[in-house]
Structures are given as structure tokens and as C-alpha cells.
Design an enzyme around this catalytic site. Structure first.
Site, short mmCIF file in Angstrom:
data_model
loop_
_atom_site.label_atom_id
_atom_site.label_comp_id
_atom_site.label_asym_id
_atom_site.label_seq_id
_atom_site.Cartn_x
_atom_site.Cartn_y
_atom_site.Cartn_z
N ASP A 144 -40.10 29.29 -27.53
CA ASP A 144 -41.14 29.71 -28.47
C ASP A 144 -40.54 29.97 -29.86
O ASP A 144 -39.58 29.30 -30.26
CB ASP A 144 -41.84 30.96 -27.92
CG ASP A 144 -43.30 31.02 -28.34
OD1 ASP A 144 -43.56 31.32 -29.52
OD2 ASP A 144 -44.18 30.77 -27.51
N HIS A 215 -45.26 35.49 -32.48
CA HIS A 215 -45.78 34.72 -31.33
C HIS A 215 -44.83 34.78 -30.13
O HIS A 215 -45.24 35.13 -29.02
CB HIS A 215 -46.01 33.27 -31.78
CG HIS A 215 -46.74 32.41 -30.80
ND1 HIS A 215 -46.10 31.58 -29.91
CD2 HIS A 215 -48.07 32.25 -30.57
CE1 HIS A 215 -47.01 30.95 -29.18
NE2 HIS A 215 -48.21 31.33 -29.57
N SER A 544 -51.84 30.58 -25.22
CA SER A 544 -50.44 31.03 -25.37
C SER A 544 -50.21 32.35 -24.66
O SER A 544 -49.10 32.63 -24.21
CB SER A 544 -50.11 31.26 -26.84
OG SER A 544 -49.84 30.07 -27.48
#
Ligand SMILES: *[C@@H]1O[C@H](CO)[C@@H](O)[C@H](O)[C@H]1NC(C)=O
Ligand SMILES: *[C@@H]1O[C@H](CO)[C@@H](O)[C@H](O)[C@H]1NC(C)=O
Ligand SMILES: *[C@@H]1O[C@H](CO)[C@@H](O)[C@H](O)[C@H]1NC(C)=O
Ligand SMILES: *[C@@H]1O[C@H](CO)[C@@H](O)[C@H](O)[C@H]1NC(C)=O
Ligand SMILES: *[C@@H]1O[C@H](CO)[C@@H](O)[C@H](O)[C@H]1NC(C)=O
Ligand SMILES: *[C@@H]1O[C@H](CO)[C@@H](O)[C@H](O)[C@H]1NC(C)=O
Ligand SMILES: *[C@@H]1O[C@H](CO)[C@@H](O)[C@H](O)[C@H]1NC(C)=O
Ligand SMILES: *[C@@H]1O[C@H](CO)[C@@H](O)[C@H](O)[C@H]1NC(C)=O
Length: 765
Positions: A144, A215, A544
């Protein structure tokens, strides 16, 4: 320049190469797949061979000033090959080199967060946590945007020594030294040669595994964050944060960069390849790749290599919903995860001067003081449709705003009232999607038209109406909407890559998920001039966020059942998934006006970790079964080999993969006819001993389903039994999705093993 680091294992030095990147506008980055069996014995390593190959093609250019072809990465784990900056001419020359299989140009990747919705309801799972020791010693590789290592979610309190099998490193980089790794974050590496190769003038603002977006931090803490008391999003969703597998380890592979996702393939390949080599048990990939064909999808190709090594790969479905067929990359050897809502709601309490209280919905990110203020309702003002009209709103009042088809959108109304002299607002709206947004920059609550009746009456017919609002309340339960419901943005099957296998596989919470965040990035805004606020924990939505739930639960299952294959773990999750919501009715689809969701929206249903621990039977799939499947896809030899490499043996091609789901495709343009689809399946008894199962069928509308035999007898654990399914259905030149299920019910036992059936067109109309 070769990167020398004393901690690097040997193969890393021999098969991994960094280069200085000279500017080159004529070149593109390509991923080259090579059949390693062609490597001449003279070369000590694949890297030497690849470099030599590149050297040999550069002479084809007569221009002395033309820069040499650039080798970016060498891959030797998830697949064989390398990435390089090549001109068209060089590519042509390369295609004639021995062992060349395929080349494809690099494409962009995107993270799956929509940044609009958020939240997590943690499963207080009793069975699987103790049974798995909370995922102890299972290593989850998170591919990621990196990690914020100082987050309390990544403290290693309560963690035991790092498992001996671990071969990874904690790579030193900008603002990231090796002491930032610990017994929770056991590995950290970053991959940006592709970004630099694609844009040699770029300045990498954070050249290390440190997360600059939030994220990756969010995703990692959902999968395996440690316990953190008092976490919240500005007072909402407060409680003890923890990941699905709070004792599992994290290995972080940063492949997403602020500097752009162009030239992403080399770094994506490199990240996954390295994770496989380092020895992760589970790979969590919350990234979308915009390609349909499996042989061109770096995640699909790299995941195949991971699956062969027994690694469970969990991938987000993507956020392209709610339309049919928006799921592009339905990788058959990975778990594709859809996103659903959670039964947690964020509210504000409205109290009228009369004492009447109404629970409204809000996410205003602070404890605003709204006490006994004048309440204003009048038809001109309450349209809340312009800054000009709202200029008339009295100072320090609470203005009632009606939200309807005739008025501006909720967010615009919010903007207008922010610029007025009003102190707070009451929004009247029926649109429950408002409750899924964290953007609430002005103090206020949303109430329904029904609840509003008393408020309007009081505001218009009293001499001095007043009201108060309190914020930061959190509510659990099925009101105002049952949960889970499939999130509107979650990508829908059938997968464009191959529609005959059910994708997504399963659904997990992905709406308003509270998890760790980068505290230097804004998490909310207040006021008309958007004052940015930060938070250690943020509510974020998207597939996600659903994906790392499955990664974490997969880690728990892996810990409890170390001998299970990735397919067995997926089967356990799918056959025990729940198709019902918290009102015991079929799960609904937010994207289709709360119609009943189909398996194309949510796979087998919402994951149920405790039941997955003990599924009774599993549908297992071996690497050779996947090879047989790929061989049946009518790919060219090169395309096939890009994925399966030297395992190339297409002696037994079949698309009837031993999957715990049944997809019967039809062509709605065909004349009205009756179609028949046959399936063969093998189930393995993973229960404790002898068991007998009887089939229960819920047939899709206008279909007939025959299962034979209808009873399965198992004498002992790990015994396998075969059965056949025949689905017959009529087509009507219409796009209809009908669904049902086949459930094996244990006689005198507790196990039920459910597989969805879908009868669907293969492609969108
Ligand atoms: C990033 O850091 C690595 C070593 O930590 C270095 O080799 C590389 O050149 C750096 N890249 C950029 C773009 O600064
Ligand atoms: C690593 O960085 C932290 C803070 O950034 C610092 O306190 C620590 O001394 C550093 N450790 C080493 C070994 O350089
Ligand atoms: C705002 O709403 C009022 C009352 O419904 C209406 O008269 C007016 O035309 C609207 N103004 C705009 C700019 O839409
Ligand atoms: C509505 O409010 C505006 C601004 O305060 C005021 O001018 C107008 O007279 C009010 N209308 C009614 C019907 O009360
Ligand atoms: C206010 O009271 C009057 C008279 O009692 C009534 O006709 C009117 O409908 C009331 N308005 C509202 C909004 O309830
Ligand atoms: C492959 O081609 C054969 C022959 O044309 C066809 O029958 C089959 O359906 C194709 N398979 C797939 C998966 O498209
Ligand atoms: C291919 O696989 C089949 C069984 O699936 C096996 O019998 C055969 O020997 C294999 N061929 C090669 C060339 O590996
Ligand atoms: C079932 O078939 C009938 C025609 O016999 C058709 O009108 C109807 O729409 C079909 N229902 C479903 C749910 O497919």
C-alpha cells in the site's frame, strides 16, 4: 548503482537491481516475462542474464546520444522477468530474445478509498480469537502507501518474539530508521524506482516506507492493529481500537506514492515479489488495477506466485459500483472483497424548548455549543438555497433547512448556512446516504421529514421557539437502516476478467471504518473557510477498508489451521458467510435503492469469522487446478505462461474450478431457450470425524437445480467426496439476475455449508 545493505538476503543482491535513471522521453516502462528455463548456464544469476540481454539489444540504435535501455527491477519470486525502460525498437529486438514470453506496458493503479464514508464495528469474535491466539506469529504483508509507524496501533506491547521464519528487513529511508520497526511492524520496504524511471525529474517527497497519505496506515491497522484505548474520530466511534488479528505481524511494502501512480507495475510487482520472498503468510492488497485480462494484471500474476507458496491473497473489489459488471479484476486465486455498511451510526441529539428530544444524525467534528438558541423556520429561509437569502437569518440562531428535490444538494446547503450568521442548522432530509459522509463542517443534525413535523410546528407556532443540540454520540443498531448493506460504490460482478467464477467472493465492513491514520493529513474540515483538522484515527470508507478485514480474518484462520491452503481458507469464509442482515432479512444493496443484494454484489455474504473457524467441509483448489483453469481460457501460450510460468501443463484444461459457488451464465440476446449447466465439485471433510451431510437447495427463480448424490457420507477427517450439480433455466431475452443456494446440512451436527448460485448474463446490457 547497486544498493548494498548488509541485511539483504543473497538472492536480493543477485536478482534485484537499482539503476540511475537518465531522462528519456521516447521510452516506456515494460514488464517483461521470461521463461527462466532458457537461461544459459554461463550466467550466475537471472539478473546477469537480463542485463546481458538488454545490453545486446541496445546496439540496434544507431544514435550515439540515445540512452541505453534501463533495467528497473528483476523479479524471481512471484514470477520470472524484469521491468525496463524501452523504446519501441528495443522492445521489438527483445521479443526475439530467447525465453521471451510477453511484455506489457505499465498502467496506473489507484487506492480504493473514497474518503467520503467511514467506520468499523469490530467483531468481538469469541471463538476464533482465542483459537488462533489472535493471529499470533502470522505475518500479513500490506502492499500500500506505507505506514505511520508511531501510531499507537503499531506498538508492540504484548507481542512475542519475531517468528524465526521471517526473512524481511526494516529498510532505512527518509524519516524512517530501523528502530521504527518492532515486534508488530516486523518489516518495511519501499519501491519507487518505477516512479523515478517514468519521471526522472520527480522529487520523491518521502523517500521511505513512511506513509504520507494515511491509506496504508489505515489498512494495516484494520488488519492487525494492536489494542488502543480511547481511539475516536473527534469523539465519534470512540472505544478501543484493534485490528482483526491484533497479535499478527505486519510487513509493510510501500508501492503507492504521492508523486503519482504512473509506472506502477514495476513497483507493484517488486513489492509483492519481495513480500513472497520475505515469507509473509497473507497479502493484503487494497489497490485497484484498471485492466481486464488476467495475464496483463500485475496483481493477478504476482498473486499466482504467492498462492503457489500457500499465501492467502486478499484484494479489494474496487469502488466502481453500483452497476453490473464493474468488477474488472476478478482474480480466481485471490479473495476479492466487497464492502458493506456497519451497524454504527453517528448522531447529535436535538432538544426543543418543550423538552422533546430527537436523535438526529451528524458528524460535526467538535463539541459545538448549541444551547437554547432561537429556532427559525420560514419558507423563504428554509430552502437554504443561497448565501443571499440566508443573510437574513438572525444572528446566533438555529436555522431549519428543508432538503428536497427542489432545494440545492445537502452539501451546498451546508455551505450556504456556514456562511450565514446562524449558529447551527437542522436539516430535514430523507436521504440516508447523507449519514454515510463524514463531511459535516457546520454544527447541525439531519432529521427525517416525519420527525420534522413536530419541530416545524413548534418553530412556526410558538412565540419564542428555542432548541439545543449535543454532538459526538454513537449509536449501534438496525435503525435507521439495517446493516450490513452493500455499499453503493463497491464494484459488482460478474468479473470482466472471467464471469464464470463468482466475484466478489465475500463482503466485509468497508463503510465508515475507524482505524489509524497519518496525523499530519487532514481528516475533517470545519467552517466556511474549511479549517483542516487532523486525527490519529480516521473514519474512511471503501473496499480498501473491507479487504484488510479479510486479510486479518484470513490470518486468524491461518493461525488456527496452519495446514489449510489459501483456497480452503477462502472456502471456509465463503460457505459460512451470512446472507442476512441484523434484522434477519436478506442483505440489501444501498446502490440499488435497498433492493435485495445478489451474490454479484456481495459474494457469499458477510464474513462470519467464528463460523469460518469450523466450516465442516471445504472446497479446496490446488495450484494445478488453477493451471487447468487458466489453460481453458483460450489465452495464447505466452499469455498463459505469463501467469503460470514453468508449470505450463495444459493436459487437463477446465473452467469448472472447485469453487464454493455456482455461476450459470446466459446470453440474454439468444432466442428463448432452456439452458443446462453442469458442475462437478469435491468437498473435503475438515470436521472432527465421521459425518453425514444432506443437501438443501434454494433454487433461483425459473430454474431447476439437481444435486447428486443428495447425501454425502464421510468416515473420517480429511476424506473427500464428489458431487454433481445441474442447473436448468429458461432465458427470456431479458437481463435478469436470479440467485439461490446449495447448502450441505450436517445430520446430527452443527455444520451448514452454503454456496450461492447465480444465474446471470455474462456481460452488461
Ligand atoms: C531513495 O532512497 C534510497 C536509499 O534509501 C536511494 O537509493 C534512492 O536513490 C532514493 N531515491 C530518491 C528518488 O531520492
Ligand atoms: C531513530 O529515529 C528516532 C526518532 O526519529 C530517534 O529517536 C532514534 O534515536 C533513531 N534511532 C537510530 C538508531 O538512529
Ligand atoms: C430559493 O427558495 C425560495 C423559496 O422556495 C424561492 O422563492 C427562490 O426562488 C429560491 N432561490 C433560488 C436561487 O433558487
Ligand atoms: C422569513 O424570514 C425573513 C428573514 O428574517 C423575513 O424577512 C420574512 O418576513 C420571514 N417570513 C415569514 C413568513 O415569516
Ligand atoms: C400553527 O397554528 C395554526 C393555528 O393553530 C394552524 O392553523 C397551523 O397549521 C399551525 N402551523 C403549523 C406549521 O403547524
Ligand atoms: C474457448 O474456445 C472454445 C472454442 O472456441 C469455446 O468453446 C470456449 O467456450 C472458449 N472458452 C472460454 C473460456 O472462452
Ligand atoms: C501434466 O499433468 C498430468 C496430470 O495432470 C501428468 O500426468 C503429466 O505427466 C504432466 N505432463 C508434464 C509434461 O508435466
Ligand atoms: C420467470 O419466467 C416468466 C416467464 O415464464 C417471466 O415472465 C418472469 O419474468 C421470470 N421471472 C424471473 C424472476 O426471472
Amino acid at each position: 548503482m547497486v544498493l548494498i545493505n548488509p541485511l539483504l538476503p543473497l538472492f536480493f543482491l543477485s536478482c534485484f537491481f537499482w539503476v540511475n535513471h537518465a531522462a528519456s522521453t521516447e521510452r516506456s516502462t515494460y514488464i517483461i516475462h521470461i521463461d527462466k528455463s532458457f537461461m544459459p548456464k554461463a550466467f550466475p544469476s537471472c539478473h546477469h542474464w537480463y542485463s546481458n540481454t538488454l545490453d545486446s539489444i541496445k546496439s540496434t540504435s544507431s544514435d550515439k546520444h540515445y540512452p541505453q535501455p534501463k533495467l528497473i527491477h528483476t523479479y524471481d519470486n512471484a514470477f520470472h522477468g524484469f521491468s525496463a525502460m524501452l523504446s519501441n525498437e528495443e522492445l521489438k529486438a527483445l521479443k526475439n530474445s530467447p525465453g521471451f514470453l510477453s511484455a506489457h506496458e505499465d498502467g496506473p493503479i489507484t487506492p480504493d478509498t473514497t474518503h467520503t464514508y467511514k467506520f468499523l464495528s469490530l467483531n468481538t469474535a469469541k471463538g476464533i480469537w482465542p483459537a488462533s491466539e489472535y493471529g499470533k506469529d502470522v505475518i500479513i504483508g500490506v502492499v500500500d502507501s506505507g505506514i505511520w509507524p508511531e501510531s499507537p496501533s503499531f506498538k508492540d506491547e504484548g507481542m512475542t518474539e519475531i517468528p524465526k521464519k521471517w526473512k524481511g528487513i526494516c529498510q532505512v529511508g527518509q524519516d524512517f530508521n530501523s528502530s521504527l520497526c518492532n515486534k508488530k511492524i516486523i518489516g518495511a520496504r519501499f519501491f519507487n524506482q518505477g516512479v523515478v524511471a517514468g519521471n526522472p525529474d520527480v522529487t520523491i517527497s518521502m523517500n521511505s516506507t513512511r506513509d504520507t497519505s494515511g491509506h496504508g496506515t489505515h489498512v494495516a491497522s484494520i488488519a492487525a492493529g494492536n489494542y488502543v484505548e480511547g481511539a475516536s474520530f473527534f469523539g465519534y466511534a470512540s472505544g478501543t481500537a484493534r485490528g482483526m488479528a491484533p497479535r499478527a505481524r505486519l510487513a509493510i511494502y510501500k508501492v503507492l506514492w504521492d508523486e503519482g501512480s504512473q509506472e506502477s507495475d514495476p513497483i507493484l510487482f517488486a513489492g509483492i515479489d519481495q513480500a513472497v520472498a520475505d515469507g509473509v503468510d497473507v497479502l493484503s492488497i487494497s489497490l485497484s488495477y484498471r485492466t481486464i485480462d488476467l495475464y496483463e494484471n500485475p496483481i493477478a500474476i504476482a498473486a499466482f506466485g504467492a498462492m503457489e507458496k500457500g499465501i492467502l491473497v486478499s484484494v479489494s473489489a474496487g469502488n466502481r459500483g453500483p452497476n453490473f459488471g464493474t468488477l474488472l479484476e476478478g482474480i480466481p486465486w485471490a479473495v476479492i472483497v466487497a464492502s458493506g455498511t456497519v451497524d454504527r451510526w453517528f448522531s447529535g441529539i436535538l432538544t426543543l424548548g418543550t423538552g422533546l428530544t430527537i436523535t438526529g444524525w451528524t458528524m460535526f467534528p467538535a463539541r459545538a455549543t448549541v444551547r437554547n438558541l432561537p429556532l427559525i423556520y420560514n419558507e423563504t429561509l428554509s430552502a437554504c438555497n443561497s448565501t443571499e437569502s440566508l443573510a437574513e437569518a438572525p444572528d446566533g440562531s438555529i436555522i431549519i433547512c428543508v432538503n428536497s428535490f427542489e432545494t440545492p444538494e445537502f452539501s451546498d446547503q451546508m455551505g450556504y448556512v456556514s456562511e450565514s450568521n446562524a449558529r447551527a442548522a437542522i436539516f430535514i432530509s430523507e436521504d440516508t446516504s447523507i449519514l454515510r459522509s463524514t463531511s459535516f463542517p457546520f454544527p447541525g443534525v439531519v432529521i427525517t421529514p416525519k420527525e420534522a413535523q413536530n419541530v416545524i410546528k413548534y418553530a412556526s407556532n410558538s412565540s419564542q421557539p428555542t432548541a439545543s443540540i449535543t454532538f459526538q454520540h454513537t449509536i449501534l443498531g438496525p435503525e435507521p437502516r439495517p446493516a450490513p448493506a452493500v455499499s453503493a460504490s463497491s464494484s459488482r460482478g460478474p468479473a470482466r476478467s472471467y464471469p464464470g467464477i463468482l466475484k466478489p467472493d465475500i463482503m466485509a465492513p468497508g463503510v465508515l471504518i475507524l482505524a489509524a491514520y497519518n496525523p499530519e493529513v487532514s481528516a475533517a474540515y470545519i467552517g466556511s473557510n474549511n479549517i483542516a483538522l487532523s486525527s490519529d484515527y480516521n473514519l474512511v470508507s471503501g473496499t480498501s477498508m473491507a479487504c484488510p478485514h479479510i486479510s486479518g480474518i484470513g490470518a486468524l484462520l491461518k493461525s488456527a489451521h496452519p495446514d489449510w491452503s489459501p483456497a480452503a481458507i477462502r472456502s471456509a469464509m465463503m460457505t459460512t458467510a451470512n446472507p442476512l442482515d441484523n434484522t434477519q432479512k436478506p442483505i440489501k444493496d444501498m446502490g440499488m435503492d435497498y433492493d435485495i443484494a445478489t451474490p454479484l454484489d456481495m459474494g457469499a455474504g458477510q464474513v462470519d469469522p467464528n463460523r469460518a473457524l469450523d466450516p465442516g467441509l471445504v472446497y479446496d483448489v490446488t495450484a494445478q487446478d488453477y493451471v487447468n483453469f487458466i489453460c481453458a481460457l483460450n489465452y495464447t501460450r505466452e499469455q498463459t505462461q505469463s501467469i503460470i510460468r514453468s508449470r505450463y501443463n495444459c493436459s487437463n484444461p477446465s473452467t469448472d474450478l472447485n469453487y464454493p459457488a455456482f455461476v450459470a451464465l446466459y446470453d440474454p440476446l439468444e432466442e428463448r431457450s432452456t439452458l443446462t449447466r453442469r458442475f462437478e465439485r469435491t468437498v473435503t471433510n475438515v470436521g472432527d470425524g465421521a459425518a453425514m451431510y444432506k443437501v438443501k437447495v434454494k433454487k433461483p427463480k425459473n430454474s431447476s437445480v439437481t444435486v447428486s448424490p443428495e447425501k454425502l457420507m464421510f468416515q473420517k477427517k480429511n476424506e473427500k467426496q464428489k458431487f454433481y450439480v445441474m442447473i436448468r433455466y429458461k432465458t427470456y431475452r431479458e437481463y435478469v439476475i436470479n440467485h439461490g443456494s446449495i447448502t450441505w446440512v450436517e445430520e446430527r451436527g452443527k455444520h451448514t455449508v452454503r454456496s450461492p448460485i447465480v444465474v446471470t448474463p455474462a456481460e452488461p446490457s
